[in-house]
Scaffold this motif. Structure first.
Motif, short mmCIF file in Angstrom:
data_model
loop_
_atom_site.label_atom_id
_atom_site.label_comp_id
_atom_site.label_asym_id
_atom_site.label_seq_id
_atom_site.Cartn_x
_atom_site.Cartn_y
_atom_site.Cartn_z
N LYS A 112 95.30 89.74 137.01
CA LYS A 112 94.97 91.12 136.95
C LYS A 112 95.70 91.95 135.81
O LYS A 112 95.67 93.17 135.72
CB LYS A 112 96.20 91.56 138.26
CG LYS A 112 95.60 90.84 139.55
CD LYS A 112 96.64 91.30 140.45
CE LYS A 112 96.28 90.53 141.90
NZ LYS A 112 97.25 90.71 142.77
N ALA A 113 96.08 91.14 134.79
CA ALA A 113 96.48 91.61 133.50
C ALA A 113 95.48 92.41 132.83
O ALA A 113 94.21 92.20 132.72
CB ALA A 113 97.01 90.54 132.62
N LYS A 114 96.06 93.37 132.00
CA LYS A 114 95.03 94.29 131.05
C LYS A 114 94.80 93.17 129.67
O LYS A 114 95.93 92.54 129.39
CB LYS A 114 95.74 95.41 130.35
CG LYS A 114 95.82 96.29 131.76
CD LYS A 114 94.51 97.28 131.86
CE LYS A 114 94.89 98.33 132.80
NZ LYS A 114 93.48 98.97 132.70
N VAL A 115 93.55 92.90 129.42
CA VAL A 115 93.24 92.00 128.43
C VAL A 115 92.86 92.41 127.20
O VAL A 115 91.73 93.38 127.46
CB VAL A 115 92.34 90.92 128.95
CG1 VAL A 115 92.09 89.68 128.01
CG2 VAL A 115 92.79 90.16 130.47
N ASN A 116 93.13 92.00 126.19
CA ASN A 116 92.67 92.50 124.62
C ASN A 116 91.81 91.30 124.15
O ASN A 116 92.45 90.23 123.97
CB ASN A 116 93.91 93.04 123.99
CG ASN A 116 93.19 93.53 122.41
OD1 ASN A 116 92.01 93.44 122.16
ND2 ASN A 116 94.11 94.31 121.74
N LEU A 117 90.41 91.52 124.01
CA LEU A 117 89.43 90.59 123.58
C LEU A 117 89.13 90.88 122.22
O LEU A 117 88.12 90.11 121.75
CB LEU A 117 88.45 89.99 124.55
CG LEU A 117 89.05 89.47 125.91
CD1 LEU A 117 87.88 89.16 126.83
CD2 LEU A 117 89.63 88.17 125.78
N SER A 118 89.51 91.83 121.80
CA SER A 118 88.78 92.19 120.31
C SER A 118 89.02 91.57 119.18
O SER A 118 89.65 90.36 119.30
CB SER A 118 89.43 93.76 120.16
OG SER A 118 90.74 93.62 119.73
N ASN A 119 88.12 91.67 118.32
CA ASN A 119 88.15 90.89 116.96
C ASN A 119 88.20 89.40 117.09
O ASN A 119 88.95 88.56 116.29
CB ASN A 119 89.33 91.35 116.01
CG ASN A 119 89.62 92.60 115.93
OD1 ASN A 119 88.71 93.40 115.42
ND2 ASN A 119 90.74 93.51 116.03
N ASN A 120 87.16 88.95 117.79
CA ASN A 120 86.94 87.49 117.85
C ASN A 120 85.46 87.34 117.63
O ASN A 120 84.56 88.40 117.58
CB ASN A 120 87.11 86.98 119.36
CG ASN A 120 88.38 86.71 119.54
OD1 ASN A 120 89.10 85.76 119.06
ND2 ASN A 120 89.26 87.74 120.07
N PRO A 121 85.04 86.27 116.98
CA PRO A 121 83.67 85.96 116.74
C PRO A 121 82.71 85.69 117.72
O PRO A 121 81.96 84.87 117.84
CB PRO A 121 83.65 85.03 115.48
CG PRO A 121 84.88 84.06 116.17
CD PRO A 121 85.81 84.99 116.54
N TRP A 122 82.49 86.55 118.79
CA TRP A 122 81.84 86.40 119.90
C TRP A 122 80.25 86.04 119.71
O TRP A 122 79.70 86.87 119.08
CB TRP A 122 82.19 87.43 120.83
CG TRP A 122 83.31 87.87 121.42
CD1 TRP A 122 84.36 88.82 120.98
CD2 TRP A 122 84.03 87.12 122.46
NE1 TRP A 122 85.58 88.74 121.63
CE2 TRP A 122 85.24 87.70 122.56
CE3 TRP A 122 83.96 85.88 122.99
CZ2 TRP A 122 86.47 87.00 123.38
CZ3 TRP A 122 84.74 85.31 123.77
CH2 TRP A 122 85.97 85.92 124.12
N ALA A 137 92.54 99.43 127.37
CA ALA A 137 91.97 100.63 127.15
C ALA A 137 91.74 100.81 125.56
O ALA A 137 92.76 100.72 124.78
CB ALA A 137 92.77 101.98 127.71
N GLY A 138 90.60 101.14 125.17
CA GLY A 138 90.24 101.46 123.77
C GLY A 138 90.16 100.12 122.87
O GLY A 138 89.57 100.27 121.68
N SER A 139 90.01 98.92 123.68
CA SER A 139 89.83 97.69 122.92
C SER A 139 88.27 97.19 123.05
O SER A 139 87.93 96.34 122.27
CB SER A 139 90.91 96.46 123.53
OG SER A 139 90.34 96.15 124.79
N SER A 140 87.44 97.78 123.89
CA SER A 140 86.42 97.30 124.05
C SER A 140 85.29 97.49 122.71
O SER A 140 84.59 96.76 122.70
CB SER A 140 85.42 98.24 125.12
OG SER A 140 85.67 99.48 125.04
N GLY A 141 85.57 98.43 121.88
CA GLY A 141 85.00 98.77 120.77
C GLY A 141 85.24 97.63 119.74
O GLY A 141 84.22 97.30 118.81
N GLY A 142 86.11 96.85 119.85
CA GLY A 142 86.34 95.71 119.25
C GLY A 142 85.95 94.37 119.39
O GLY A 142 85.86 93.35 118.81
#
Length: 232
Positions: A112-122, A137-142
């Motif tokens: 249920k945690a808020k997750v930050n997945l930005s700045n990875n070579p997806w 919030a706001g991390s999706s652009g990364g």
């Protein structure tokens, strides 16, 4: 049972911040998740290390953990069950700035945690993963497509890509085309067999008629009569 401070990995230390028990291992040159973490830790900082992989049950002995920072590591793989035991109480999970290309949605099962997945070579195939997590919030652009089967998607934010193109529909259309091609192939085989069967029977009938014509008159009548009786 709380672990003794003498067992802490080098560069790690406990503290208390805003009434929460914190354990910091930032810039400690760790290559794996340390085992000697106090069980009553509320906030765990493992950022800026060299951790390459998160194994199953990596945090199972931390029943009070609220925040987990794994940013700026070398994490390229997350095993299913790595966050098992954290689902009910973890509020924040930071996996930004690692080496994640693809992760199974099951790795975040029930989290249920808020997750930050930005700045990875997806790899730009994140539909199921994005649906299974609650992004900070706001991390999706990364969350940017580093590689993709379609070159025009490389370098674009994933949410921009799915806004421009429904990747699920593209996949579905490709699958439908493949099924149609397969069905057409089978249909063509059946038609070819039927045509061959009819032609073969016509050829046999023609040869039999030519044979009957080549016989003397009486014998031909007898053969024809025999053929008619056989047919009857």
């Amino acid at each position: 049972c709380l672990r003794s401070a003498t067992a802490f990995p080098k560069g790690c230390y406990p503290s208390e911040e805003e009434g929460l028990k914190t354990f910091r291992c930032s810039n400690a040159r760790l290559t794996e998740v340390p085992r000697d973490i106090p069980n009553d830790t509320n906030k765990l900082y493992l950022d800026s290390n060299r951790i390459p992989f998160l194994p199953r049950d990596a945090f199972q002995d931390l029943p009070l953990l609220l925040e987990l920072d794994l940013s700026n590591n070398a994490i390229a793989g997350v095993e299913t069950g790595a966050f098992r035991g954290l689902a009910d109480h973890l509020h924040s999970l930071d996996l930004s700035s690692n080496r994640l290309v693809s992760v199974s949605k099951d790795a975040f099962s029930n989290l249920k945690a808020k997750v930050n997945l930005s700045n990875n070579p997806w790899l730009c195939d994140l539909q199921e993963l994005i649906r299974s997590v609650d992004l900070v919030a706001g991390s999706s652009g990364g969350i940017v497509c580093d590689t993709s089967t379609q070159e025009e998607h490389v370098g674009k934010a994933f949410l921009q890509v799915i806004a421009d193109t429904d990747l699920c529909n593209v996949y579905k259309k490709t699958t439908d085309i493949a099924m149609l091609v397969t069905m057409f192939g089978w249909f063509a085989m059946v038609i070819s067999y039927l045509v061959y069967y009819v032609r073969q029977n016509q050829e046999d009938a023609r040869r039999h008629l030519e044979y009957l014509k080549s016989l003397p008159s009486k014998q031909r009548r007898s053969e024809e009569s025999s053929t008619i009786s056989t047919v009857v």
